[in-house]
Design a protein around this motif. Structure first.
Motif, PDB file in Angstrom:
ATOM      1  N   ARG A  30      22.056 -55.156  33.436  1.00  0.00           N
ATOM      2  CA  ARG A  30      22.996 -56.161  33.956  1.00  0.00           C
ATOM      3  C   ARG A  30      23.841 -55.600  35.088  1.00  0.00           C
ATOM      4  O   ARG A  30      24.247 -56.341  35.988  1.00  0.00           O
ATOM      5  CB  ARG A  30      23.931 -56.636  32.842  1.00  0.00           C
ATOM      6  N   ALA A  31      24.131 -54.294  35.028  1.00  0.00           N
ATOM      7  CA  ALA A  31      25.026 -53.685  36.013  1.00  0.00           C
ATOM      8  C   ALA A  31      24.281 -52.895  37.089  1.00  0.00           C
ATOM      9  O   ALA A  31      24.894 -52.143  37.838  1.00  0.00           O
ATOM     10  CB  ALA A  31      26.024 -52.763  35.299  1.00  0.00           C
ATOM     11  N   ARG A  32      22.965 -53.070  37.176  1.00  0.00           N
ATOM     12  CA  ARG A  32      22.196 -52.321  38.170  1.00  0.00           C
ATOM     13  C   ARG A  32      22.566 -52.777  39.588  1.00  0.00           C
ATOM     14  O   ARG A  32      22.671 -53.980  39.857  1.00  0.00           O
ATOM     15  CB  ARG A  32      20.700 -52.511  37.936  1.00  0.00           C
ATOM     16  N   ILE A  33      22.784 -51.817  40.495  1.00  0.00           N
ATOM     17  CA  ILE A  33      23.139 -52.130  41.881  1.00  0.00           C
ATOM     18  C   ILE A  33      22.310 -51.270  42.831  1.00  0.00           C
ATOM     19  O   ILE A  33      21.715 -50.267  42.420  1.00  0.00           O
ATOM     20  CB  ILE A  33      24.648 -51.875  42.148  1.00  0.00           C
ATOM     21  N   PRO A  34      22.236 -51.661  44.118  1.00  0.00           N
ATOM     22  CA  PRO A  34      21.521 -50.829  45.098  1.00  0.00           C
ATOM     23  C   PRO A  34      22.081 -49.414  45.139  1.00  0.00           C
ATOM     24  O   PRO A  34      23.298 -49.211  45.055  1.00  0.00           O
ATOM     25  CB  PRO A  34      21.771 -51.557  46.422  1.00  0.00           C
ATOM     26  N   GLY A  35      21.203 -48.439  45.240  1.00  0.00           N
ATOM     27  CA  GLY A  35      21.617 -47.032  45.253  1.00  0.00           C
ATOM     28  C   GLY A  35      21.294 -46.323  43.965  1.00  0.00           C
ATOM     29  O   GLY A  35      21.210 -45.087  43.936  1.00  0.00           O
ATOM     30  N   GLN A  36      21.110 -47.085  42.886  1.00  0.00           N
ATOM     31  CA  GLN A  36      20.770 -46.490  41.594  1.00  0.00           C
ATOM     32  C   GLN A  36      19.303 -46.077  41.599  1.00  0.00           C
ATOM     33  O   GLN A  36      18.434 -46.885  41.889  1.00  0.00           O
ATOM     34  CB  GLN A  36      21.036 -47.508  40.479  1.00  0.00           C
ATOM     35  N   LEU A  37      19.038 -44.816  41.281  1.00  0.00           N
ATOM     36  CA  LEU A  37      17.689 -44.268  41.411  1.00  0.00           C
ATOM     37  C   LEU A  37      17.016 -43.985  40.077  1.00  0.00           C
ATOM     38  O   LEU A  37      15.827 -43.657  40.054  1.00  0.00           O
ATOM     39  CB  LEU A  37      17.738 -42.973  42.243  1.00  0.00           C
TER      40      LEU A  37
END
Length: 369
Positions: A30-37
């Protein structure tokens, strides 16, 4: 021959842990955002530094929820204290003008209940969503015999990446700057050791806003997260926010002086001149005084209705104040009063000329008519 003992006999149920992790994975998405690898479940979490920064630096903050958790256990309400866990760190990071990019949590308990742990992490995820950061990972530690069954501890930390040129460090604060206070939702996560001495029955009904509520539910109102509304103002008025304070444990007297640079010898120390009665104090604080809290020490312990203070340039203060209040409904949360911005005072100076070290935190927060 000694009796064979496995991990479950020792008090650790790995299968309950697997169930908890499955719940965590649903929340982290739910909290995934761009930049997370990385995905939750890896041995570490990776996050890419945002592009376009000339001199990126990392800013971190860590905190826990403290004894507010005890009220959650007694009320059997576990889904809000995770918001507090996030808020305490991301609001600290915000004081440097920094948006938190990712957050990690730590849950410790005596006997793991995947349902309770899942509710705790749901709250953490809600806090991350409200902040706009990723829930990058965490740790759950089951320690039978170390923690009482049914008791949990919850802590975490966040990291934000910012261009060094954009850091707010208080160096630009000057006499005459306006102090803007942003309303709190109540005690936030501070002073609960005192609160638990004062309140004996958390199911007791009290009147708040003309409605009867359980005092335990009122006290579990989560800490307000100021990140998005403040970052919006910083973007609109670059350079006009000179300093910030997260009003946490220690209240006004301990926290407001932290945004000022220490005056050099022979100079006068900048300080906060706070206008009495310039904001609405939440009713819960009056209730605590009636229950025995020392009225003379409330500002030493609690935020008293102001959770974040900004020192802003005088020329932009009115426009910044209007922007905060105009945008308040955009960040509305069900069951919680919208944030209100108040002009609560101005930056002045102490009458004392500094000679050597200056340790007058009370002198640095003065209340004026």
């Amino acid at each position: 021959m000694a009796k064979v003992v496995d991990y479950k006999n020792a008090g650790v149920d790995v299968n309950e842990g697997y169930k908890a992790v499955d719940k965590y994975k649903v929340q982290s998405q739910r909290a995934r955002i761009p930049g997370q690898l990385t995905e939750l479940g890896a041995f570490n979490g990776m996050f890419a530094i945002p592009k376009g920064m000339k001199n990126p630096i990392m800013v971190s903050g860590t905190d826990g929820v403290g004894t507010k958790l005890d009220i959650a256990f007694q009320m059997k309400k576990y889904d809000t204290v995770g918001i507090d866990c996030v808020a305490m760190s991301v609001n600290d990071i915000l004081c440097s003008g920094v948006q938190t990019n990712f957050f990690l949590d730590y849950i410790a308990c005596g006997k793991l209940d995947s349902r309770v742990a899942g509710e705790l992490v749901k709250g953490v995820t809600d806090g991350c969503l409200e902040t706009g950061c990723a829930l990058l990972g965490g740790e759950t530690a089951e320690m039978p015999g170390f923690y009482d069954d049914g008791k949990y501890d919850l802590a975490g930390f966040g990291v934000g990446v910012v261009d060094k040129a954009d850091v707010i460090d208080g160096k630009k604060i000057k006499e005459g700057d306006v102090l803007i206070g942003l309303s709190s939702t109540g005690p936030h996560s501070n002073g609960y050791s005192l609160i638990r001495k004062l309140v004996k029955n958390f199911n007791e009904k009290v009147k708040i806003g003309g409605k009867e509520k359980k005092i335990g539910d009122v006290l579990l109102t989560p800490t307000r997260i100021y990140v998005k509304p403040v970052m919006e103002v910083i973007k609109k008025f670059p350079g006009s926010i000179h300093g910030m304070v997260h009003v946490t444990g220690g209240g006004f007297y301990e926290n407001l002086p932290r945004m000022y640079q220490h005056a050099s010898e022979g100079k006068k120390q900048l300080c906060s001149m706070i206008k009495k009665d310039s904001w609405k104090v939440p009713e819960i604080f009056d209730i605590l005084v009636k229950k025995g809290a020392d009225p003379k020490r409330m500002f030493n312990t609690f935020n008293m209705g102001i959770g974040l203070v900004l020192a802003v340039s005088k020329k932009d203060a009115e426009a910044i104040l209007k922007m905060f209040n105009k945008n308040a409904k955009k960040y509305h949360k069900a069951g919680i009063e919208d944030m209100v911005a108040y002009e609560i005072g101005y930056v002045g100076h102490t009458d004392k000329v500094i000679k050597g070290d200056f340790k007058g935190s009370k002198e640095m927060t003065q209340f004026v008519d």
